[in-house]
Design an enzyme around this catalytic site. Structure first.
Site, short mmCIF file in Angstrom:
data_model
loop_
_atom_site.label_atom_id
_atom_site.label_comp_id
_atom_site.label_asym_id
_atom_site.label_seq_id
_atom_site.Cartn_x
_atom_site.Cartn_y
_atom_site.Cartn_z
N GLU A 72 -52.34 42.55 19.03
CA GLU A 72 -52.76 43.72 19.81
C GLU A 72 -52.92 43.41 21.29
O GLU A 72 -52.61 44.24 22.15
CB GLU A 72 -54.08 44.26 19.25
CG GLU A 72 -54.00 44.76 17.81
CD GLU A 72 -54.07 43.64 16.78
OE1 GLU A 72 -54.35 42.49 17.15
OE2 GLU A 72 -53.83 43.93 15.59
N ASP A 99 -61.11 50.89 2.91
CA ASP A 99 -60.94 49.66 3.67
C ASP A 99 -62.27 49.11 4.20
O ASP A 99 -62.37 47.92 4.50
CB ASP A 99 -59.99 49.88 4.85
CG ASP A 99 -58.52 49.77 4.43
OD1 ASP A 99 -58.27 49.38 3.27
OD2 ASP A 99 -57.64 50.09 5.26
N ARG A 104 -57.17 59.21 9.61
CA ARG A 104 -56.30 59.00 8.46
C ARG A 104 -56.37 60.18 7.50
O ARG A 104 -55.35 60.58 6.91
CB ARG A 104 -56.74 57.73 7.74
CG ARG A 104 -55.98 57.44 6.46
CD ARG A 104 -56.52 56.16 5.80
NE ARG A 104 -55.74 55.82 4.62
CZ ARG A 104 -56.02 56.26 3.40
NH1 ARG A 104 -57.05 57.05 3.19
NH2 ARG A 104 -55.26 55.89 2.38
#
Lengths: 318, 280
Positions: A60, A119, A169
């Site tokens: 990143e 997650d 999401r």
């Protein structure tokens, strides 16, 4: 709320569609991705414009630097990854290589908030609004539905400077009575005079439901979709505080330093009224999105309770 | 751009640049002397002999670009940029002063400064992004990026190293100012970086070692780099921290301080001697 079948679409989907369109309409747009291309919905662009797609692997920091180099060469790069990594892992790169030079880099951080679900804490970005809005030159947008994400992405290209797009999401319904979407201009989507509920992202839906429940109790709440925490629409916020005398904010984000704090910063100097900031304390956990909203107290039920408490404070102060 | 074709001319220019660096650091009262002096000959080679640029048109799209990733060494860059005409030499005296364009670490916006740097390890990524953009636009130019050897402790450097090799950025040439010292001491004691040249080789770079104060060696290295196909190039330039001034050379304490008045006079006397020797 779940009995009626509503068409739902995630904000990342809206982003991905806009990116694909920009591929056609703006030759300067390039896309960088840190190994989460499909998750961020950058794969539609990648598949159609492979020559303008740069795969960065799980790196990143390097991706933000490369985006800066592309912007310095006249491109309009979109750097895409999960919000947790975009805003946290690469923060210093965004600070020095992007924001300090006021470069035309657009950062798409998906999987914002606890609605990421299973997650868990490491992947649920809860700090991006805070981390990004404190950077000079940075614009921060938190779209509430797919349409807003689409429009925010298209409009981001016309902003000269860095823009952070917080995407989610989970599929979400379209915001009712959304009004014209313009980065920097908040939308009043439910009118009311007893208090203002200021929300962003997925919490806008909750705020609308809460306003309906409050209405049944004879309380009118003005719901404001503050999709742009920065630059913040001071006028709409101050007007709401002055006209309603109580402000409740809610965000799927840490309650410290985020959208609610940004609202408080405006009001403390202009129209200090009883206020409550709803958000998350601490780290996220694994679970189903709806379970997590319940767990962290981010539902219409919690909103109604806090609204009633806030109105008591308002009354006391009067 | 000001081309200098002979080695003696380049060496004379380097002496001039060293004077300029020491003067501005002394006037500023703080700043990084050691790492500025160590890379002077590399900068002089690039700006007076290798790079294509136009100080009257700093944003010329087809220019070669220089990225100072080791931003703390900006006095050397400022001295060169002023000398070749990007901004007036009179501005050099404003280094680190309130209101100056010559910030303590380079800020984008000062003509000739391609990128804001200072937080170490970020320049190579930006340089790679520029190299990718030039390839996309079919621009036939070169991107040069200089890093410190201490700087390559940063993990981001190695992320960028992978990117540059993956995208076969033969238009990208990185230089490490290998003076073997960083703030806390000798690099090998602060944190060993192992077989340094092999590291870059194994990351997919064409590697070249050069004597960083020898103009023939530097010339050869840059010419070799230019002709490499399909790979980015790393020039490991062996240098001496504080090069040119006897009492500053290889003294780690000179990393982040500037010369006082009497030290400046002593340093100038040394440079005058060096110039006399050159003219012969």
């Amino acid at each position: 709320m779940n009995e009626v079948k509503v068409k739902k679409e995630s904000t990342r989907d809206g982003f991905g569609k806009a990116l694909l369109e920009l591929g056609d309409t703006n030759a300067d747009v390039v896309v960088l991705s840190a190994d989460l291309t499909e998750s961020v919905r950058a794969h539609w662009f990648r598949d159609k414009y492979p020559d303008r797609f740069i795969s960065h692997g799980v790196a990143e920091q390097d991706m933000m630097g490369a985006a800066a180099g592309l912007a310095l060469s006249g491109k309009i790069p979109f750097a895409c990854t999960f919000g947790a990594f975009a805003s946290g892992r690469a923060w210093d790169q965004i600070r020095i290589s992007v924001a300090y030079m006021n470069l035309n880099v657009k950062i798409a951080g998906s999987h914002g908030g606890i609605s990421v679900g299973g997650d868990g804490a490491t992947h649920q970005a809860l700090e991006e609004i805070a981390l990004m809005r404190i950077l000079p030159n940075m614009t921060v947008v938190v779209p509430a539905d797919s349409r807003e994400a689409y429009l925010a992405t298209i409009q981001a290209v016309d902003i000269k400077g860095p823009v952070y797009l917080r995407l989610g999401r989970a599929p979400v319904p379209a915001v009712p009575n959304a009004g014209e979407f313009k980065i920097g201009k908040a939308n009043v989507i439910v009118d009311g005079g007893d208090l203002a509920i200021i929300a962003c992202g997925h919490m806008v839906e909750k705020a609308v439901y809460a306003a309906h429940e409050l209405a049944q109790k004879g309380i009118t709440a003005r719901v404001i979709n503050l999709h742009t925490p920065k630059p913040i629409d001071r006028e709409t916020i101050i007007k709401a505080a002055m006209e309603t005398g109580a402000v409740l904010t809610i965000e799927e984000h840490t309650m410290y330093g985020g959208m609610g704090s940004a609202v408080a910063e405006v009001l403390v100097e202009t129209a200090p009224v009883p206020m409550k900031i709803m958000g998350i304390k601490g780290f996220g956990v694994s679970g189903e999105p709806d379970e997590l909203y319940e767990h962290f107290g981010l539902t219409e039920k919690h909103l109604v309770k806090e609204a009633e408490k806030l109105l008591k404070r308002k009354k006391k102060q009067a | 751009m000001k081309r200098i074709d002979d080695t003696t001319g380049l060496k004379k220019k380097a002496i001039e640049i060293r004077r300029s660096i020491l003067s501005m650091l002394s006037a500023a009262g703080s700043g990084h002397t050691g790492g500025s002096l160590s890379m002077v000959d590399i900068l002089v080679t690039l700006y007076y002999s290798k790079m294509n640029y136009d100080p009257k048109n700093p944003k010329w799209r087809d220019r070669d670009k220089f990225i100072l990733s080791k931003g703390h060494a900006c006095p050397a860059l400022y001295a060169v940029l002023a000398d070749v005409g990007f901004f007036p030499k009179s501005e050099l005296a404003t280094l680190r002063k309130l209101g100056s364009r010559l910030q303590g670490h380079p800020q984008y916006g000062l003509p000739g400064v391609e990128v804001s740097t200072g937080s170490l390890g970020q320049g190579l990524s930006v340089a790679a992004g520029m190299a990718i953009a030039d390839k996309m636009d079919n621009i036939n130019a070169r991107i040069y990026c200089i890093m410190g050897d201490g700087e390559t402790n940063e993990g981001q450097v190695w992320e960028a190293a992978m990117t540059a090799a993956h995208y076969k950025l033969n238009n990208l040439c990185a230089i490490v100012d290998f003076n073997k010292m960083q703030i806390d001491g000798w690099c090998c004691e602060v944190k060993s970086q192992g077989e340094y040249r092999d590291k870059w080789k194994n990351f997919g770079w064409h590697t070249i070692e050069a004597e960083g104060h020898d103009y023939d060696s530097l010339d050869k290295a840059f010419e070799e780099a230019k002709n490499v196909k399909g790979m980015p190039q790393m020039i490991i330039a062996h240098t001496i921290k504080g090069k040119g001034i006897s009492f500053i050379e290889n003294k780690v304490e000179w990393h982040g301080i500037s010369p006082k008045k009497d030290e400046l006079a002593k340093a100038f006397a040394e440079l005058d001697e060096q110039e006399k020797d050159l003219v012969g």
